[in-house]
Design a protein around this motif. Structure first.
Motif, PDB file in Angstrom:
ATOM      1  N   ALA A   1       4.380  -2.546   6.184  1.00 24.99           N
ATOM      2  CA  ALA A   1       5.149  -1.311   6.014  1.00 24.99           C
ATOM      3  C   ALA A   1       6.288  -1.241   7.037  1.00 24.99           C
ATOM      4  CB  ALA A   1       4.223  -0.106   6.163  1.00 24.99           C
ATOM      5  N   LEU A   2       6.060  -1.812   8.225  1.00 23.71           N
ATOM      6  CA  LEU A   2       7.102  -1.805   9.252  1.00 23.71           C
ATOM      7  C   LEU A   2       8.322  -2.608   8.806  1.00 23.71           C
ATOM      8  CD1 LEU A   2       7.944  -0.900  12.061  1.00 23.71           C
ATOM      9  CD2 LEU A   2       6.770  -2.902  13.007  1.00 23.71           C
ATOM     10  N   HIS A   3       8.095  -3.777   8.199  1.00 24.68           N
ATOM     11  CA  HIS A   3       9.213  -4.557   7.647  1.00 24.68           C
ATOM     12  C   HIS A   3      10.018  -3.710   6.665  1.00 24.68           C
ATOM     13  CE1 HIS A   3       6.753  -8.165   8.825  1.00 24.68           C
ATOM     14  NE2 HIS A   3       7.942  -8.708   8.994  1.00 24.68           N
ATOM     15  N   VAL A   4       9.292  -3.043   5.759  1.00 25.53           N
ATOM     16  CA  VAL A   4       9.949  -2.287   4.693  1.00 25.53           C
ATOM     17  C   VAL A   4      10.764  -1.132   5.258  1.00 25.53           C
ATOM     18  CG1 VAL A   4       9.524  -0.830   2.659  1.00 25.53           C
ATOM     19  CG2 VAL A   4       8.226  -2.953   2.969  1.00 25.53           C
ATOM     20  N   MET A   5      10.202  -0.414   6.222  1.00 23.80           N
ATOM     21  CA  MET A   5      10.914   0.732   6.798  1.00 23.80           C
ATOM     22  C   MET A   5      12.141   0.278   7.584  1.00 23.80           C
ATOM     23  SD  MET A   5       9.434   3.197   5.521  1.00 23.80           S
ATOM     24  CE  MET A   5       7.940   3.264   4.514  1.00 23.80           C
ATOM     25  N   VAL A   6      12.060  -0.879   8.217  1.00 24.07           N
ATOM     26  CA  VAL A   6      13.233  -1.437   8.894  1.00 24.07           C
ATOM     27  C   VAL A   6      14.324  -1.738   7.872  1.00 24.07           C
ATOM     28  CG1 VAL A   6      14.118  -3.431  10.155  1.00 24.07           C
ATOM     29  CG2 VAL A   6      11.983  -2.354  10.885  1.00 24.07           C
ATOM     30  N   GLU A   7      13.958  -2.367   6.770  1.00 20.07           N
ATOM     31  CA  GLU A   7      14.939  -2.697   5.735  1.00 20.07           C
ATOM     32  C   GLU A   7      15.553  -1.447   5.113  1.00 20.07           C
ATOM     33  OE1 GLU A   7      13.882  -6.945   3.787  1.00 20.07           O
ATOM     34  OE2 GLU A   7      12.510  -5.338   3.238  1.00 20.07           O
ATOM     35  N   ARG A   8      14.763  -0.374   5.041  1.00 15.57           N
ATOM     36  CA  ARG A   8      15.266   0.881   4.467  1.00 15.57           C
ATOM     37  C   ARG A   8      15.963   1.760   5.492  1.00 15.57           C
ATOM     38  NH1 ARG A   8      10.196   3.449   1.651  1.00 15.57           N
ATOM     39  NH2 ARG A   8      11.618   5.230   1.590  1.00 15.57           N
ATOM     40  N   ASN A   9      16.082   1.267   6.739  1.00 15.93           N
ATOM     41  CA  ASN A   9      16.762   2.006   7.815  1.00 15.93           C
ATOM     42  C   ASN A   9      16.133   3.369   8.084  1.00 15.93           C
ATOM     43  OD1 ASN A   9      18.914   0.195   8.653  1.00 15.93           O
ATOM     44  ND2 ASN A   9      19.815   0.539   6.646  1.00 15.93           N
ATOM     45  N   LYS A  10      14.795   3.432   8.004  1.00 18.48           N
ATOM     46  CA  LYS A  10      14.073   4.686   8.242  1.00 18.48           C
ATOM     47  C   LYS A  10      13.561   4.695   9.675  1.00 18.48           C
ATOM     48  CE  LYS A  10      12.806   7.212   5.247  1.00 18.48           C
ATOM     49  NZ  LYS A  10      13.314   8.493   4.723  1.00 18.48           N
ATOM     50  N   ILE A  11      14.423   5.117  10.600  1.00 20.23           N
ATOM     51  CA  ILE A  11      14.077   5.072  12.012  1.00 20.23           C
ATOM     52  C   ILE A  11      12.862   5.941  12.328  1.00 20.23           C
ATOM     53  CG2 ILE A  11      15.828   6.839  12.473  1.00 20.23           C
ATOM     54  CD1 ILE A  11      14.577   4.134  14.930  1.00 20.23           C
ATOM     55  N   ASP A  12      12.741   7.117  11.704  1.00 20.42           N
ATOM     56  CA  ASP A  12      11.592   7.984  11.983  1.00 20.42           C
ATOM     57  C   ASP A  12      10.285   7.323  11.552  1.00 20.42           C
ATOM     58  OD1 ASP A  12      12.435   8.186   9.320  1.00 20.42           O
ATOM     59  OD2 ASP A  12      11.585  10.186   9.069  1.00 20.42           O
TER      60      ASP A  12
ATOM     61  N   THR B   1       0.860  -1.178   0.000  1.00 18.54           N
ATOM     62  CA  THR B   1       0.000   0.000   0.000  1.00 18.54           C
ATOM     63  C   THR B   1       0.902   1.236   0.000  1.00 18.54           C
ATOM     64  OG1 THR B   1      -0.040   0.356   2.404  1.00 18.54           O
ATOM     65  CG2 THR B   1      -1.554  -1.315   1.518  1.00 18.54           C
ATOM     66  N   PRO B   2       0.321   2.437  -0.140  1.00 24.43           N
ATOM     67  CA  PRO B   2       1.160   3.639  -0.060  1.00 24.43           C
ATOM     68  C   PRO B   2       1.992   3.730   1.211  1.00 24.43           C
ATOM     69  CG  PRO B   2      -0.967   4.201  -0.985  1.00 24.43           C
ATOM     70  CD  PRO B   2      -1.054   2.761  -0.570  1.00 24.43           C
ATOM     71  N   LEU B   3       1.552   3.069   2.290  1.00 24.48           N
ATOM     72  CA  LEU B   3       2.362   3.068   3.507  1.00 24.48           C
ATOM     73  C   LEU B   3       3.722   2.407   3.275  1.00 24.48           C
ATOM     74  CD1 LEU B   3       0.031   2.220   6.536  1.00 24.48           C
ATOM     75  CD2 LEU B   3       1.301   4.326   6.133  1.00 24.48           C
ATOM     76  N   HIS B   4       3.752   1.396   2.418  1.00 21.14           N
ATOM     77  CA  HIS B   4       5.013   0.720   2.103  1.00 21.14           C
ATOM     78  C   HIS B   4       5.951   1.646   1.328  1.00 21.14           C
ATOM     79  CE1 HIS B   4       2.417  -2.786   2.904  1.00 21.14           C
ATOM     80  NE2 HIS B   4       3.516  -3.483   3.102  1.00 21.14           N
ATOM     81  N   TRP B   5       5.382   2.644   0.651  1.00 22.81           N
ATOM     82  CA  TRP B   5       6.184   3.512  -0.221  1.00 22.81           C
ATOM     83  C   TRP B   5       6.377   4.909   0.365  1.00 22.81           C
ATOM     84  CZ3 TRP B   5       1.570   2.226  -3.711  1.00 22.81           C
ATOM     85  CH2 TRP B   5       1.558   0.843  -4.007  1.00 22.81           C
ATOM     86  N   ALA B   6       5.927   5.126   1.591  1.00 22.98           N
ATOM     87  CA  ALA B   6       6.058   6.447   2.212  1.00 22.98           C
ATOM     88  C   ALA B   6       7.532   6.796   2.402  1.00 22.98           C
ATOM     89  CB  ALA B   6       5.342   6.475   3.555  1.00 22.98           C
ATOM     90  N   ASN B   7       7.837   8.092   2.308  1.00 25.57           N
ATOM     91  CA  ASN B   7       9.241   8.489   2.435  1.00 25.57           C
ATOM     92  C   ASN B   7       9.531   9.324   3.676  1.00 25.57           C
ATOM     93  OD1 ASN B   7       8.184  10.976   1.759  1.00 25.57           O
ATOM     94  ND2 ASN B   7       8.947  10.954  -0.347  1.00 25.57           N
ATOM     95  N   SER B   8       8.549   9.466   4.572  1.00 23.85           N
ATOM     96  CA  SER B   8       8.814  10.221   5.800  1.00 23.85           C
ATOM     97  C   SER B   8       7.756   9.920   6.861  1.00 23.85           C
ATOM     98  CB  SER B   8       8.816  11.735   5.520  1.00 23.85           C
ATOM     99  OG  SER B   8       7.498  12.195   5.278  1.00 23.85           O
ATOM    100  N   ARG B   9       8.056  10.322   8.096  1.00 23.37           N
ATOM    101  CA  ARG B   9       7.116  10.139   9.203  1.00 23.37           C
ATOM    102  C   ARG B   9       5.814  10.874   8.947  1.00 23.37           C
ATOM    103  NH1 ARG B   9       5.961  13.502  13.377  1.00 23.37           N
ATOM    104  NH2 ARG B   9       7.730  14.854  12.910  1.00 23.37           N
ATOM    105  N   LEU B  10       5.898  12.108   8.430  1.00 18.30           N
ATOM    106  CA  LEU B  10       4.694  12.911   8.192  1.00 18.30           C
ATOM    107  C   LEU B  10       3.777  12.251   7.164  1.00 18.30           C
ATOM    108  CD1 LEU B  10       6.238  16.505   8.165  1.00 18.30           C
ATOM    109  CD2 LEU B  10       4.911  15.413   9.985  1.00 18.30           C
TER     110      LEU B  10
END
Length: 383
Positions: free
Chosen positions: A248-259, A217-226
């Motif tokens: 989306a949490l898996h994806v953000m972990v893999e992308r090292n997006k802590i925020d 979903t778009p959550l998987h492709w989001a580029n920021s916390r906002l």
């Protein structure tokens, strides 16, 4: 003289003659530009491949716009080819001829037609161009925009599988429901739809669409916390999975997006969902070696000892090089060692091992104060 087709048997020749005689003379009368050796050869080739195509299918395939003004062609505008169920509009979309698509849509060609595999015009358009999708989506979004084909895929899933970021965005802007899972499950019956078109219209560059081939979903492709917070506010399902069963949490972990990780956890994202390999976000955080994300997951109370499909804990996945930096953070909060029958262990996870990692160096008073202030800010932000 023209040699339209050569056969080895009379039966084969007669069958081809029946197909050709009803269509070629009329078609070259309507579309005189096809009445040459090259045009006739292309016409015969396509009729050999699709013997049941009507004159409208042929006109759509060759992009002969003026031919649709002839009633002999126009009467087949919404016809269905028996073998595949394709309509002339679906043929035009497949050739990616925008002008032909525009003409057929303007002629009120059916947008609700489904082929024999339940593919709509949007399934066909999903792997073409954003301009074709925009043409089909003019006015009120058709019902078939979110329909599934026989494989369980919506047009949005097809665009993801085809790795077409522009088409993904065009479908979302057209009103595609981003909460429909790629594989139909029980949750579909109760899942609230999520339409993010209005948000994307006002925020056009907020999605990271380079990895859409994995779906989601778009959550998987989001580029920021906002962006994550805004998408959750428009009802994007926070625990939806992509084609690899990753949230989306898996994806953000893999992308090292802590925020983004903290934003998802703060909105009650489930950190104990396994992907197709059974890996939880904590497993992936160890694999990427991100200390901050590991700490964030620990703070939000993830299961430290859950196993993936290979029977491995996050502690077991640590390499010797990682253990010096990361092991302490898991061991200090009670992550258990492996059972005696587990193989491939290091001293950091072996059943009878003793190594517990290296504690971080003590911080000075100034650093302590600075750290406390930051922790207080994080605490306020989470609340």
């Amino acid at each position: 003289m023209y040699s339209l087709y050569r056969a080895t048997t009379q039966e084969e020749a007669e069958l081809k003659f029946i197909i050709f005689k009803d269509k070629i003379p009329v078609f070259i009368e309507v579309a005189k530009e096809m009445c040459n050796v090259h045009g006739l050869q292309k016409l015969c080739d396509i009729l050999t491949e699709h013997p049941s195509w009507t004159l409208a299918h042929l006109a759509a395939h060759f992009g002969l716009h003026d031919s649709f003004n002839d009633p002999r062609v126009n009467c087949y505008l919404n016809s269905s080819e028996p073998e595949t169920g394709m309509s002339p509009l679906q043929v035009a979309i497949s050739t990616q001829n925008l002008k032909t698509v525009q003409m057929l849509v303007a002629a009120s060609c059916s947008l609700e037609h489904l082929d024999n595999e339940a593919n709509s015009v949007f399934h066909y358009a999903a792997s073409t161009t954003k301009e074709i999708i925009g043409t089909l989506a003019q006015g009120s979004p058709p019902r078939c925009l979110n329909g599934r084909n026989k494989n369980g895929h919506t047009p949005l899933h097809i665009a993801c599988l085809s790795d077409k970021p522009d088409c993904v965005k065009a479908l979302l802007l057209a009103g595609a429901d981003s909460n429909i899972a790629a594989t139909k499950g029980d949750e579909d019956a109760t899942m609230e739809p999520s339409y993010v078109g209005n948000y994307l219209q006002n925020n056009p560059n907020t999605l990271y669409l380079k990895d859409v081939k994995s779906g989601g979903t778009p959550l998987h492709w989001a580029n920021s916390r906002l962006v994550i917070e805004a998408l959750i506010d428009v009802n994007c399902h926070i625990n939806a999975v992509n084609f690899e069963a990753k949230t989306a949490l898996h994806v953000m972990v893999e992308r090292n997006k802590i925020d983004c990780v903290v934003a998802l956890l703060s909105r009650q994202a489930d950190a104990d969902i396994g992907d197709k390999d059974g890996n939880r976000p904590l497993h992936l955080a160890v694999k990427t070696g991100n200390q901050s994300i590991i700490q964030a997951l620990i703070v939000f109370g993830v299961d430290l000892d859950v196993l993936n499909n290979a029977g491995e804990t996050a502690r077991h996945l640590m390499t010797k090089d990682q253990e010096a930096k990361l092991l302490y953070y898991l061991a200090a909060v009670g992550a258990r060692r492996c059972l005696p029958d587990v193989s491939g262990c290091t001293d950091g996870c072996r059943y009878n091992g003793t190594y517990e990692g290296i504690p971080p160096p003590k911080v000075s008073c100034n650093k302590k104060c600075y750290t406390r202030r930051n922790l207080k800010r994080i605490e306020i932000w989470i609340k």
